[in-house]
Write a protein that holds these residues in place. Sequence first.
Motif, mmCIF file in Angstrom:
data_model
loop_
_atom_site.group_PDB
_atom_site.id
_atom_site.type_symbol
_atom_site.label_atom_id
_atom_site.label_comp_id
_atom_site.label_asym_id
_atom_site.label_seq_id
_atom_site.Cartn_x
_atom_site.Cartn_y
_atom_site.Cartn_z
ATOM 1 N N GLY A 72 8.534 6.468 -9.762
ATOM 2 C CA GLY A 72 7.931 5.639 -8.727
ATOM 3 C C GLY A 72 7.798 6.442 -7.440
ATOM 4 O O GLY A 72 8.687 7.204 -7.070
ATOM 5 N N VAL A 73 6.650 6.265 -6.765
ATOM 6 C CA VAL A 73 6.401 7.042 -5.555
ATOM 7 C C VAL A 73 6.158 6.081 -4.393
ATOM 8 O O VAL A 73 5.356 5.160 -4.508
ATOM 9 N N PHE A 74 6.832 6.298 -3.292
ATOM 10 C CA PHE A 74 6.775 5.380 -2.164
ATOM 11 C C PHE A 74 6.626 6.165 -0.865
ATOM 12 O O PHE A 74 7.415 7.077 -0.572
ATOM 13 N N ALA A 75 5.595 5.814 -0.089
ATOM 14 C CA ALA A 75 5.357 6.521 1.176
ATOM 15 C C ALA A 75 6.270 5.955 2.255
ATOM 16 O O ALA A 75 6.144 4.788 2.617
ATOM 17 N N LEU A 76 7.169 6.769 2.765
ATOM 18 C CA LEU A 76 8.064 6.309 3.835
ATOM 19 C C LEU A 76 7.305 6.238 5.160
ATOM 20 O O LEU A 76 7.450 5.301 5.922
ATOM 21 N N GLU A 85 0.824 -1.220 0.000
ATOM 22 C CA GLU A 85 0.000 0.000 0.000
ATOM 23 C C GLU A 85 0.851 1.260 0.000
ATOM 24 O O GLU A 85 0.356 2.340 -0.292
ATOM 25 N N ARG A 86 2.087 1.083 0.352
ATOM 26 C CA ARG A 86 2.947 2.266 0.436
ATOM 27 C C ARG A 86 3.422 2.733 -0.935
ATOM 28 O O ARG A 86 3.960 3.827 -1.060
ATOM 29 N N VAL A 87 3.245 1.869 -1.931
ATOM 30 C CA VAL A 87 3.600 2.293 -3.292
ATOM 31 C C VAL A 87 2.443 3.111 -3.858
ATOM 32 O O VAL A 87 1.327 2.614 -3.999
ATOM 33 N N LEU A 88 2.695 4.362 -4.168
ATOM 34 C CA LEU A 88 1.606 5.259 -4.574
ATOM 35 C C LEU A 88 1.528 5.463 -6.089
ATOM 36 O O LEU A 88 0.728 6.225 -6.579
#
Lengths: 204, 329
Positions: free
Chosen positions: B32-36, B19-22
């Motif tokens: 690529g966007v990733f929620a830390l 789910e952290r991959v946005l």
Amino acid sequence: MMEMKEIDARNLQCPQPVILTKQTLAEEKKAFAILVDNEAAKDNVKRFAESRGCKVRLSEEEGYFRIEIIPEHAKTTLEHPECSIPEPQAEKQNNKVIFITSDEIGKGERKLGTRLASAFIYACAQNEEIPHKIIFMNTGVRLVTQNEEIAENLKRLEERGCEMLVCGTCLDFYGLKDSLLVGRVSNMYEIQSTLIAADTVVSL
Amino acid sequence: MGPCDLEKILSRVTSHTSERVLSSLQSGEDAGVFALDDKNTLVQSVDFFPPIVDDPYTFGQIAAANALSDIYAMNGTPLTAMNILGAPCTLDLEIISLILRGGEEKIREARADIIGGHTIEDDELKYGLCITGTLDRKNMWQVKGALPEDILILTKPVGTGILSTALKAQFISEDGMEDAIVSMRSLNSYAAEILSSHRVHACTDVTGFGLIGHLKNICVASNVSAAIRAKEVPLFGKTHEMASLGMIPAGQKRNKEYVLEIVKIEDRVDELLAECLFDPQTSGGLLASVHPDDAKNVLDELKRGPCPHAALIGSIEESEETKISIDVR
């Protein structure tokens, strides 16, 4: 007829086929054929050859295209009737009229025809010798109303003294009266007398 | 690789992501966007390619500007960069160091740092970078989000594919494509900065898939249509002329196939101009879908500042199925 020289440019990526065509054109005086195996190369070779004033004949073979290229100076030596373009007359004439009655040249694919018309106007604008007048009639009026590129080239001709007569009836008929980009609206009387008075009329 | 092939390949790669991959591989997002965590978001991208100009330093600059562009297209801020280099072992070391120095200069201009890299032996020279940055999730730009009546703004002219093909064929020299070289090595950060103070609904950068290919990504993701005014699309000086001499790169055909089904080009559009709209770009401009009330101001600021050739090239329209229409104006 003599065997035509063939250049195999299959398996080559753009711009290689065009480079080969350019080299061959520099060396060959006679017509030659170039073989390519992809659409991009086919279009590019064709564009290049046409930009150099060559005549191009295209045929699709099994798995590849064969593009026959006839250099400008070789045209008249070929036997094909479509290649025998009359030599320009030697004496200077200042009353040549071009009579354009369609927005495409020739009968065939519309896309090609309109492109040829555009290229023709461009070539006219590039030429040292300009026609005295150009008359636009029937769908020919689209050339002075719908395409900025063409209009620009025509304006250049106009600046150099070429007069553009545009058929008013035709503009009305196609609803283009308000879209005139270049030239002036004329009528059948003027157009008729211009054609009769002309030394040479080139019809397209 | 052409957009159609890539789409086919990616459709076979199951993208099982947390789910952290946005962002997803399939949505055509630039990076690529990733929620830390709740606050911090990572944005990453990688790009590399063979030389498109002869001068090694310039090539390095262009490669870096191009790699950074994906981060800017999402309104991110680059932090770190890694070099990727493939070179034949016979290549002069001086050339390699010039390429890397060109890249480094641009990374420094972007206020990021090069923190490493990897080199391999390769028959053909290739260079690029992997960029990592951060972004503010609330102000992230994606390809989705374009709204009907938005105005499409393009910040750089198009034609780099045609011009670098012409350079390869020696139809022009680097001097003949100076405007394109200047454009390719300039960072999209300055344009992004201006855009970020206005209402940008969607954004991407114009690269390999050509202007219309990237516009398709916006339209499909946003479920809207677009109308392009071809005459408004800025071209580099010699682009049209070189296209008429048969200098259209092979990738252009693939780009055209990718959008074929949804594109309609009006007959009155100059044929060669239309071809240029599919030309694959290197380090192209940002293509932003902007609120109609903001468009004029954005354009003024861009033109006065970093992007003298920026233009309003069309608009977004509502429609049930996605279409792109290309008319003269």
